[in-house]
Write an enzyme that holds these catalytic residues in place. Structure first.
Site, PDB file in Angstrom:
ATOM      1  N   LEU A  93     -12.452  -5.303  -0.117  1.00 32.14           N
ATOM      2  CA  LEU A  93     -11.686  -6.229  -0.954  1.00 32.14           C
ATOM      3  C   LEU A  93     -12.562  -7.310  -1.576  1.00 32.14           C
ATOM      4  CD1 LEU A  93      -8.603  -7.088  -1.549  1.00 32.14           C
ATOM      5  CD2 LEU A  93      -9.093  -8.913   0.055  1.00 32.14           C
ATOM      6  N   HIS A 108      -4.105  -3.384  -4.081  1.00 34.19           N
ATOM      7  CA  HIS A 108      -4.700  -4.659  -4.508  1.00 34.19           C
ATOM      8  C   HIS A 108      -5.540  -4.403  -5.756  1.00 34.19           C
ATOM      9  CE1 HIS A 108      -7.068  -8.321  -4.482  1.00 34.19           C
ATOM     10  NE2 HIS A 108      -6.316  -8.803  -3.516  1.00 34.19           N
ATOM     11  N   GLU A 139      -8.369 -12.108  -4.055  1.00 41.56           N
ATOM     12  CA  GLU A 139      -7.645 -12.641  -5.213  1.00 41.56           C
ATOM     13  C   GLU A 139      -8.066 -14.089  -5.500  1.00 41.56           C
ATOM     14  OE1 GLU A 139      -3.588 -11.361  -5.451  1.00 41.56           O
ATOM     15  OE2 GLU A 139      -2.895 -13.372  -5.909  1.00 41.56           O
ATOM     16  N   ARG A 162       0.502  -8.703  -8.026  1.00 37.97           N
ATOM     17  CA  ARG A 162      -0.481  -7.637  -7.789  1.00 37.97           C
ATOM     18  C   ARG A 162      -0.050  -6.285  -8.326  1.00 37.97           C
ATOM     19  NH1 ARG A 162      -2.423  -9.252  -1.663  1.00 37.97           N
ATOM     20  NH2 ARG A 162      -3.645 -11.040  -2.346  1.00 37.97           N
ATOM     21  N   GLN A 219       1.230  -1.732  -1.127  1.00 42.67           N
ATOM     22  CA  GLN A 219       0.556  -2.565  -2.124  1.00 42.67           C
ATOM     23  C   GLN A 219      -0.857  -2.062  -2.412  1.00 42.67           C
ATOM     24  OE1 GLN A 219      -0.572  -6.977  -1.464  1.00 42.67           O
ATOM     25  NE2 GLN A 219       0.994  -6.928  -3.045  1.00 42.67           N
ATOM     26  N   PHE A 241      -2.854 -18.614  -6.849  1.00 36.85           N
ATOM     27  CA  PHE A 241      -2.795 -17.205  -6.460  1.00 36.85           C
ATOM     28  C   PHE A 241      -1.788 -16.490  -7.352  1.00 36.85           C
ATOM     29  CE2 PHE A 241      -4.389 -14.903  -2.544  1.00 36.85           C
ATOM     30  CZ  PHE A 241      -5.593 -15.563  -2.490  1.00 36.85           C
ATOM     31  N   ARG A 292       4.317  -7.798  -2.275  1.00 32.91           N
ATOM     32  CA  ARG A 292       4.002  -9.070  -1.611  1.00 32.91           C
ATOM     33  C   ARG A 292       3.143  -9.941  -2.516  1.00 32.91           C
ATOM     34  NH1 ARG A 292      -0.552 -10.964   1.228  1.00 32.91           N
ATOM     35  NH2 ARG A 292      -1.571  -8.937   1.416  1.00 32.91           N
ATOM     36  N   HIS A 320      -3.904  -1.626   0.176  1.00 30.80           N
ATOM     37  CA  HIS A 320      -4.191  -2.915   0.802  1.00 30.80           C
ATOM     38  C   HIS A 320      -3.176  -3.342   1.858  1.00 30.80           C
ATOM     39  CE1 HIS A 320      -5.741  -6.952   1.101  1.00 30.80           C
ATOM     40  NE2 HIS A 320      -4.629  -7.498   0.656  1.00 30.80           N
TER      41      HIS A 320
END
Ligand SMILES: Cc1cc2nc3c(=O)[nH]c(=O)nc-3n(C[C@H](O)[C@H](O)[C@H](O)COP(=O)(O)OP(=O)(O)OC[C@H]3O[C@@H](n4cnc5c(N)ncnc54)[C@H](O)[C@@H]3O)c2cc1C
Length: 563
Positions: free
Chosen positions: A241, A231, A244, A275, A229, A113, A375, A340
């Site tokens: 979405l 994304h 990721e 991100r 955030q 990730f 994050r 996000h």
């Protein structure tokens, strides 16, 4: 009046984990949710949950990645706790029945990730949140003698006693419109995020910042509210979405000229930079004319072997087909950065306690702060579980040592009056709630997104002030008692406007660029002036009162952040 030792508002992962932990302490628990618990937004979580479980990995490495990902705004004592306790939590989930993916050797399987220096994301295909939520719900049912479930109840406000301690909440039974006052020795806000302040967003319709606004309204400080955030991979029109996990499995990003542009921005980590970095890179390509005409760039998942995509990313195969008309196993899909997640929220300590005695917060509604300015993917599920559990334990222990409070019935009367006032508004007396909500979301998405500046933020602030006045007159059509979503929509709009106001005020205040906050007029990170949290409190006035809190640094001094 129903009375419970611990009242939990929200039955997503944070709330359910808190309920199980409080029950384990011996407390009687009520868990309340405005939707059926397994429809909570945690259900949407796709890619996985982080933990340094592999013997080659270490919690220190996970913690450092998290600190770096936060752009050094995360509190390192809280990050250490989260990363140290992560392996035990993932094993607890597995032992409770979560069918995590296993490798061919039978070990729990991982995927890479963003922003992580090791592949430490544990997953169930791309339905990890759903898998976790259903297992926790089974556990809740198993503990039914200690945990009462109030499903489809909507909390309208928190209640304090004369000393300012939180001693309960007022809620509306959505099924029949009945209002009820609940007494509790401790209340845990686990009511999730606020993505609906933006349009579009990856967040469900229920993510309206209720707990952030309710806590703020009784004086609990909020923290890091400017950190929203975006994304990197969301569908253009509707914000859905694309996990990721796709890039974790090997998907590449290209601009309209066929360039794998992350080579320029993050040559080491490429698509798996954090991100904020990837979203900014994409937006730069789009703004400088190298995107597609629909304001997107391309995510090429055909780089992932088709068999693997069909096995490990099957949900986004469906999303691509149903919402973009694209077979992602055969052609690239157009994506762009989209709202996000909110890193900020109700300020808590590492046990979930807020500055209001008796009030706790955990999960996306809270700011511990483990995410700081940005994050890392797959750290949110972890945050919900670790700090959900810790707040449940602490609240449970607090409750056992005190008598049941008696909240004043005037709180119930006040909320009933508020609902009656909304019900009396007639069509034609103002704009529709949906129109106000759309204007709010579009304004936030335009002025308070990946790139921000003073002029745009000031404009957003003015729009929010006007929308607040309009919201007070906004008409509703449904005057019934059964599933009246119209009246709840009016209340949620108020929560969203308070939350959005705090986001914008904090974004205006932070005159630097850090993590998700990139100020075009202050493009550099400024540790001398701004290595500190911004907190916002109601304190009686109409505007949020700004203050600062220090960032806790344990081991990792701020460094230049490159990927
Ligand atoms: C599409 C998507 C994919 C994601 N994937 C991942 C991932 O792979 N890994 C990861 O770590 N993170 C992921 N995230 C983030 C993560 O899913 C969320 O941050 C997390 O699940 C939030 O959990 P929560 O328990 O705090 O809140 P939620 O799950 O949102 O639950 C909130 C609860 O509060 C209740 N509630 C709210 N207001 C009220 C009210 N007024 N009265 C009564 N009840 C109320 C709701 O009914 C609900 O039960 C993803 C997010 C999105 C949007």
């Amino acid at each position: 009046m129903p009375a419970h030792d611990v009242l939990i508002i929200g039955a997503g992962l944070a709330g359910q984990r808190a309920a199980l932990a409080a029950a384990r302490e011996g407390a009687t628990v009520a868990i309340m949710s405005k939707v059926h618990p397994v429809r909570s937004h945690s259900n949407a979580a796709a890619g996985g949950i982080n933990a340094a479980l592999n013997p080659d990995d270490s919690w220190e490495s996970h913690a450092f990645d998290t600190v770096k990902g936060s752009d050094y705004l995360g509190d390192q004592d809280a990050i250490e706790i989260m990363c140290r306790e992560a392996p035990g939590e993932v094993l607890w989930l597995e032992h409770s029945g979560v069918t995590f993916h296993r490798s061919e050797t039978g070990h729990l399987g991982t995927r890479a990730f963003g922003g992580a220096s090791a592949a430490r994301t544990y997953y169930v295909a791309d339905i990890t949140g759903q898998a976790l939520l259903h297992v926790l719900y089974e556990q809740l049912m198993k503990h039914h003698e200690q945990i009462d479930r109030y499903e489809e109840w909507f909390v309208t406000s928190l209640v304090q006693d004369d000393d300012g301690e939180c001693c309960g909440a007022v809620a509306r039974n959505i099924r029949d419109g009945a209002m009820e006052l609940f007494a509790a020795k401790a209340v845990i806000q686990a009511s999730g995020g606020a993505g609906q302040c933006f349009k579009p967003t990856t967040n469900a319709l229920i993510c309206t910042g209720d707990g952030i606004a309710q806590s703020y309204r009784i004086g609990a400080p909020l923290m890091d509210m400017e950190m929203i955030q975006y994304h990197p991979t969301t569908l253009a029109g509707n914000g859905i979405l694309i996990t990721e996990g796709a890039r974790g499995e090997g998907a590449h990003l290209y601009n309209a000229q066929g360039e794998r542009f992350m080579e320029k921005y993050a040559p080491n980590k490429m698509e798996l930079a954090s991100r904020d970095v990837v979203s900014r890179s994409e937006q730069t390509e789009i703004n400088e004319g190298r995107g597609f005409p629909d304001g997107t760039v391309a995510l090429d998942i055909t780089k992932v072997p088709r068999k693997r995509t069909l096995e490990a990313l099957r949900e986004i195969v469906n999303i691509g087909r149903d919402f973009a008309g694209v077979d992602i196993t055969r052609e690239p899909i157009h994506i762009r950065p989209g709202c996000h997640y909110i890193m900020g929220g109700v300020k808590t300590d590492v046990w979930g306690a807020t500055e209001i005695p008796g009030l706790y917060a955990a999960g996306e509604v809270a700011c511990v702060s483990v995410h700081g300015g940005n994050r890392l993917g797959a750290n949110s599920l972890l945050d919900t579980l670790i700090f959900g559990r810790r707040s449940g334990e602490h609240a449970g222990r607090r409750a056992l040592g005190m008598p049941m409070p008696s909240p004043a019935f005037s709180a119930l009367a006040d909320e009933q009056r508020m609902i009656d006032d909304v019900m009396r508004r007639r069509p034609g007396t103002g704009r529709r709630i949906s129109q106000i909500k759309d204007e709010l979301g579009e304004t936030m998405n335009e002025k308070c997104a990946v790139f921000r500046d003073e002029a745009g933020l000031t404009e957003a602030h003015e729009v929010i002030q006007r929308l607040k006045e309009e919201a007070a007159r906004a008409a509703i059509d449904d005057r019934g008692t059964v599933f009246n979503q119209d009246v709840l929509g009016a209340i949620e709009l108020g929560y969203m406007l308070d939350t959005a106001e705090c986001i914008v005020v904090a974004a205006l205040e932070r005159k630097e660029s850090r993590g998700a906050q990139f100020r075009l007029d202050f493009p550099k990170r400024d540790d001398d002036e701004w290595l500190k949290h911004i907190t916002l409190s109601r304190n009686g006035g109409p505007e949020p009162e700004v203050a600062y809190a220090p960032v806790t640094i344990t081991k990792w001094e701020p460094q230049e952040r490159t990927y």
